[in-house]
Design an enzyme around this catalytic site. Structure first.
Site, mmCIF file in Angstrom:
data_model
loop_
_atom_site.group_PDB
_atom_site.id
_atom_site.type_symbol
_atom_site.label_atom_id
_atom_site.label_comp_id
_atom_site.label_asym_id
_atom_site.label_seq_id
_atom_site.Cartn_x
_atom_site.Cartn_y
_atom_site.Cartn_z
ATOM 1 N N GLU A 287 -32.300 58.080 54.877
ATOM 2 C CA GLU A 287 -31.286 57.926 55.415
ATOM 3 C C GLU A 287 -29.942 58.634 56.165
ATOM 4 O O GLU A 287 -29.202 58.675 56.055
ATOM 5 C CB GLU A 287 -31.113 57.485 53.483
ATOM 6 C CG GLU A 287 -31.322 56.098 52.890
ATOM 7 C CD GLU A 287 -31.262 55.271 53.561
ATOM 8 O OE1 GLU A 287 -30.418 54.932 54.490
ATOM 9 O OE2 GLU A 287 -32.392 54.279 54.003
ATOM 10 N N TRP A 290 -30.357 58.326 59.703
ATOM 11 C CA TRP A 290 -29.368 58.262 59.892
ATOM 12 C C TRP A 290 -28.382 58.294 60.100
ATOM 13 O O TRP A 290 -27.474 57.628 60.983
ATOM 14 C CB TRP A 290 -28.645 56.324 58.625
ATOM 15 C CG TRP A 290 -30.545 55.153 58.888
ATOM 16 C CD1 TRP A 290 -31.660 55.164 58.197
ATOM 17 C CD2 TRP A 290 -30.489 53.681 59.536
ATOM 18 N NE1 TRP A 290 -32.171 53.665 58.232
ATOM 19 C CE2 TRP A 290 -31.821 53.074 59.310
ATOM 20 C CE3 TRP A 290 -29.303 53.773 60.837
ATOM 21 C CZ2 TRP A 290 -31.462 52.184 60.173
ATOM 22 C CZ3 TRP A 290 -30.063 52.696 61.778
ATOM 23 C CH2 TRP A 290 -30.671 51.718 61.185
ATOM 24 N N TRP A 319 -13.103 35.845 66.720
ATOM 25 C CA TRP A 319 -12.723 36.064 65.615
ATOM 26 C C TRP A 319 -11.600 35.317 64.756
ATOM 27 O O TRP A 319 -10.857 34.839 65.281
ATOM 28 C CB TRP A 319 -13.270 37.381 65.729
ATOM 29 C CG TRP A 319 -14.084 38.248 65.652
ATOM 30 C CD1 TRP A 319 -13.521 39.521 67.577
ATOM 31 C CD2 TRP A 319 -15.047 38.294 65.525
ATOM 32 N NE1 TRP A 319 -14.500 40.162 67.240
ATOM 33 C CE2 TRP A 319 -15.284 39.316 66.197
ATOM 34 C CE3 TRP A 319 -16.062 38.122 64.289
ATOM 35 C CZ2 TRP A 319 -16.636 40.194 66.042
ATOM 36 C CZ3 TRP A 319 -17.148 38.287 64.054
ATOM 37 C CH2 TRP A 319 -17.902 39.030 64.752
ATOM 38 N N ASN A 354 -24.144 51.468 48.713
ATOM 39 C CA ASN A 354 -24.543 50.715 50.073
ATOM 40 C C ASN A 354 -24.950 49.008 50.132
ATOM 41 O O ASN A 354 -24.583 48.546 50.796
ATOM 42 C CB ASN A 354 -26.452 51.853 49.857
ATOM 43 C CG ASN A 354 -26.388 51.225 51.791
ATOM 44 O OD1 ASN A 354 -25.384 51.050 52.851
ATOM 45 N ND2 ASN A 354 -27.840 51.000 52.103
ATOM 46 N N TRP A 372 -14.759 42.786 63.162
ATOM 47 C CA TRP A 372 -15.545 43.791 61.699
ATOM 48 C C TRP A 372 -13.930 44.346 61.826
ATOM 49 O O TRP A 372 -14.292 45.304 60.932
ATOM 50 C CB TRP A 372 -16.705 44.375 62.931
ATOM 51 C CG TRP A 372 -16.888 44.132 64.333
ATOM 52 C CD1 TRP A 372 -16.811 43.651 64.912
ATOM 53 C CD2 TRP A 372 -16.795 45.921 64.911
ATOM 54 N NE1 TRP A 372 -16.677 44.231 66.846
ATOM 55 C CE2 TRP A 372 -16.339 45.259 66.510
ATOM 56 C CE3 TRP A 372 -16.183 47.009 64.218
ATOM 57 C CZ2 TRP A 372 -16.462 46.290 67.017
ATOM 58 C CZ3 TRP A 372 -15.936 48.048 64.909
ATOM 59 C CH2 TRP A 372 -16.403 47.958 66.637
ATOM 60 N N TRP A 395 -20.436 48.579 59.731
ATOM 61 C CA TRP A 395 -19.663 48.131 60.068
ATOM 62 C C TRP A 395 -20.942 47.382 61.017
ATOM 63 O O TRP A 395 -20.612 45.419 61.234
ATOM 64 C CB TRP A 395 -18.467 47.525 60.913
ATOM 65 C CG TRP A 395 -18.127 47.832 58.726
ATOM 66 C CD1 TRP A 395 -17.855 49.140 57.971
ATOM 67 C CD2 TRP A 395 -17.069 46.348 58.758
ATOM 68 N NE1 TRP A 395 -16.807 48.269 56.774
ATOM 69 C CE2 TRP A 395 -16.025 47.187 56.865
ATOM 70 C CE3 TRP A 395 -16.885 45.542 58.936
ATOM 71 C CZ2 TRP A 395 -16.480 46.240 56.137
ATOM 72 C CZ3 TRP A 395 -17.156 44.541 57.554
ATOM 73 C CH2 TRP A 395 -15.770 44.985 56.273
HETATM 74 P P1 FAD Z 1 -28.032 57.964 49.546
HETATM 75 O O1 FAD Z 1 -28.654 57.030 49.192
HETATM 76 O O2 FAD Z 1 -28.188 58.987 48.165
HETATM 77 O O3 FAD Z 1 -28.044 58.831 50.602
HETATM 78 C C1 FAD Z 1 -28.261 60.131 51.035
HETATM 79 C C2 FAD Z 1 -27.494 60.134 52.313
HETATM 80 O O4 FAD Z 1 -27.998 59.589 53.822
HETATM 81 C C3 FAD Z 1 -25.938 59.601 51.909
HETATM 82 O O5 FAD Z 1 -24.722 60.576 51.407
HETATM 83 C C4 FAD Z 1 -25.186 59.411 53.803
HETATM 84 O O6 FAD Z 1 -25.012 60.065 54.281
HETATM 85 C C5 FAD Z 1 -26.385 58.815 54.149
HETATM 86 N N1 FAD Z 1 -26.628 57.406 54.366
HETATM 87 C C6 FAD Z 1 -27.256 56.565 53.058
HETATM 88 N N2 FAD Z 1 -26.968 55.361 54.273
HETATM 89 C C7 FAD Z 1 -27.024 55.546 55.225
HETATM 90 C C8 FAD Z 1 -26.488 54.755 56.142
HETATM 91 N N3 FAD Z 1 -26.883 53.250 55.869
HETATM 92 N N4 FAD Z 1 -25.420 54.970 57.454
HETATM 93 C C9 FAD Z 1 -25.843 56.159 57.252
HETATM 94 N N5 FAD Z 1 -26.086 57.266 56.673
HETATM 95 C C10 FAD Z 1 -26.655 56.946 55.324
HETATM 96 N N6 FAD Z 1 -21.414 56.678 54.672
HETATM 97 C C11 FAD Z 1 -20.927 57.039 54.672
HETATM 98 O O7 FAD Z 1 -20.640 58.113 54.467
HETATM 99 N N7 FAD Z 1 -19.561 57.110 54.736
HETATM 100 C C12 FAD Z 1 -18.392 55.984 55.696
HETATM 101 O O8 FAD Z 1 -17.707 55.688 55.967
HETATM 102 C C13 FAD Z 1 -20.057 54.367 55.427
HETATM 103 N N8 FAD Z 1 -19.725 53.830 55.934
HETATM 104 C C14 FAD Z 1 -20.668 52.890 55.556
HETATM 105 C C15 FAD Z 1 -20.467 51.178 55.575
HETATM 106 C C16 FAD Z 1 -20.906 49.924 56.009
HETATM 107 C C17 FAD Z 1 -20.499 48.155 56.337
HETATM 108 C C18 FAD Z 1 -22.114 50.268 55.324
HETATM 109 C C19 FAD Z 1 -23.287 49.080 55.712
HETATM 110 C C20 FAD Z 1 -23.036 51.934 55.355
HETATM 111 C C21 FAD Z 1 -21.790 52.575 55.429
HETATM 112 N N9 FAD Z 1 -22.123 53.947 54.507
HETATM 113 C C22 FAD Z 1 -21.177 55.087 54.801
HETATM 114 C C23 FAD Z 1 -23.515 53.976 54.397
HETATM 115 C C24 FAD Z 1 -23.987 54.153 52.950
HETATM 116 O O9 FAD Z 1 -23.618 53.486 52.799
HETATM 117 C C25 FAD Z 1 -24.082 55.940 52.326
HETATM 118 O O10 FAD Z 1 -23.636 56.881 53.401
HETATM 119 C C26 FAD Z 1 -24.598 55.599 51.180
HETATM 120 O O11 FAD Z 1 -24.091 54.045 50.368
HETATM 121 C C27 FAD Z 1 -23.838 56.966 50.063
HETATM 122 O O12 FAD Z 1 -24.480 56.792 49.084
HETATM 123 P P2 FAD Z 1 -25.005 57.913 48.702
HETATM 124 O O13 FAD Z 1 -24.283 59.299 49.116
HETATM 125 O O14 FAD Z 1 -25.241 57.539 46.894
HETATM 126 O O15 FAD Z 1 -26.274 57.471 49.248
#
Ligand code: FAD
Length: 483
Positions: A287, A290, A319, A354, A372, A395
């Protein structure tokens, strides 16, 4: 060393803090401390720029809380932290140069930001500083590989995650995780810190107490997650009520925590393996990669920073627009409990799980068939972890307009998602108290009188029809663009 002041005097360094509000793993800060006798720090805030990027009020309050603690940590290293306001990125180079001249700076240090406008702003700042004989040095703290560095076999930027990740691992060397601890400034600095210009006047309803400021709190959160949750992450990460994720995203978004630190601590627990060993740790590090992947997309495909879809054939999607539906969505009143619970979580906490971000974004762009970009903006305006590249990537993934995104005909059914990921309905009930007395068997399915008696809205959309409508809209757009 011959300084900009033309004397053979001790060099004076300036660390320009941006999205790196920490001492740990901060190469710009460490470098300034090892090269300069005296070090000053600056944070440059622009209210207008903050608004232009749709950054949320809760994130702004979090920023200020963190700067206040950073000031204290820097003081222990004899580094004063000052804050100035600037009109916009356009006025920033001039304002920074004036400060540097006033403070007799010889050398400015900072860690790179990779956004399109940020890179342009930085280049103009480098030119302006160097013109007045102030040396500049830049570092990469947000990523392991600078965006654009990893390329496909044909020399192109990656646009699919799995091969990107494979190359990311193949090129990885343990030295990348060397982390410097900053040493004290050599000379005590006599200037006082001054953050008085950073007054927070805005309001928000989300609970800031959930997000204690400072890098000590961030490192503690990381340590707690790694000691108690990461090993079951691959099973628990999809269940919003279990809260099985790290919740470190706000800290990564402002750079209070370094991604390198996260990867290093994760790897230590997994015998330094990326693909074998504990599944939860591997998945969690994925993640973080990612996050780096989306920074690469932002760098290599500047159109995504200009409000354009990654997949150009989706530009002609027609849209829909309904103010009434938008109002229902923005307030968490769509009549789909899992969607509304997700939105209400974000409004209450400044953060959304997430799984729900995907469910909510897919509902908005497919079932509601709304653009979006409106959803992307709504998230940025409410999230404490708002991060342009991850938010845009998420998004565009959900709306099938992005890189490596969900195929347009794969549309999540919010009811099935709810049954699978909140089977007990506990999460729904936590954020939609009106539904607390609805029996579990019916909590996911918004249709009968029970919901009306609970004072909960009827669904704004027919799921079946809206699914067909979305698929047709994508097909039509493909036809128009000749794909
Ligand atoms: P954990 O699951 O503990 O993951 C650890 C770290 O990995 C996160 O803190 C984050 O930095 C990174 N990460 C995890 N999932 C993703 C992912 N899918 N894409 C990119 N990085 C990821 N993340 C943001 O940090 N800021 C946003 O504005 C943001 N907007 C999002 C919008 C949408 C529509 C979606 C589907 C995802 C978005 N995410 C965003 C990605 C993800 O949802 C969050 O990073 C995650 O929920 C943060 O929670 P956590 O720190 O507990 O994540």
């Amino acid at each position: 060393m011959l300084s900009a002041r033309g004397e053979d005097s001790m060099a004076r360094g300036l660390v320009w803090f941006r999205t790196d509000l920490r001492l740990d793993d901060n190469p710009a800060l460490s470098s300034a401390l090892s090269q300069c006798e005296e070090v000053l720090a600056i944070y440059v805030f622009s209210e207008a720029q903050w608004a232009l990027h749709n950054e949320s009020n809760i994130k702004q309050e979090f920023l200020i809380n963190n700067l206040t603690l950073l000031e204290k940590s820097l003081a222990k290293l004899s580094i004063p932290l000052m804050a100035i306001n600037t009109e916009s990125y356009k006025t920033l180079p001039k304002d920074l140069c004036s400060l540097a001249v006033q403070q007799k700076i010889d050398h400015a240090f900072w860690n790179n930001e990779f956004g399109h406008n940020e890179s342009k702003r930085d280049q103009i700042t480098i030119d302006a500083l160097e013109k007045i004989n102030i040396q500049t040095s830049q570092f990469n703290d947000q990523v392991i590989y600078p965006p654009g560095f990893l390329k496909t076999g044909q020399g192109n930027p990656f646009s699919v995650f799995t091969p990107f990740k494979r190359r990311w691992i193949e090129n990885f060397e343990m030295d990348f995780l060397d982390i410097d601890k900053p040493k004290n400034a050599k000379e005590p600095n006599l200037i006082n810190s001054d953050l008085s210009k950073l007054n927070f006047t805005k309001t928000h309803v989300a609970k800031i107490d959930l997000w204690p400021a400072g890098e000590i709190a961030a490192l503690e959160r990381l340590a707690n997650f790694l000691s108690s949750k990461v090993k079951s992450y691959s099973e628990s990460r999809n269940s919003p009520i279990l809260d099985g994720t790290s919740r470190i995203s706000p800290y990564l978004a402002l750079g209070i925590l370094s991604p390198k630190r996260c990867i290093l601590e994760g790897l230590k627990l997994n015998n330094f393996e990326f693909t074998s060993g504990n599944k939860g740790i591997c998945k969690w590090i994925d993640e973080i990669v990612w996050r780096e992947f989306y920074r690469n997309i932002m760098h290599s495909f500047p159109r995504v920073s200009k409000n354009k879809p990654f997949k150009l054939d989706t530009e002609s999607i027609q849209w829909r627009h309904s103010d009434k539906e938008l109002e229902a969505f923005y307030t968490g009143n769509t009549g789909f409990p899992i969607v509304d619970a997700g939105i209400r979580q974000m409004l209450a906490e400044g953060w959304m799980h997430n799984r729900l971000r995907m469910v909510v974004a897919m509902f908005f762009t497919k079932n509601m068939l709304h653009d979006w970009r409106l959803g992307e903006k709504f998230f940025m305006q409410n999230l404490i972890d708002g991060d342009f590249s991850s938010n845009n990537g998420g998004w565009q993934w959900s709306s099938s307009t992005g890189t490596d995104s969900a195929p347009y005909f794969r549309i999540f059914n919010p009811i099935t998602q709810s049954q699978n990921f909140d089977p007990s309905g506990e999460f729904i009930k936590k954020f939609i108290p009106e539904l607390k007395d609805i029996p579990i068997a019916q909590i996911h399915q918004p249709k009968d009188d029970l919901f009306l008696s609970a004072d909960y809205p009827t669904p704004i959309i027919d799921l079946k029809e809206s699914r067909i409508r979305a698929i047709q809209a994508f097909k039509d757009a493909r036809e128009v663009s000749g794909v």
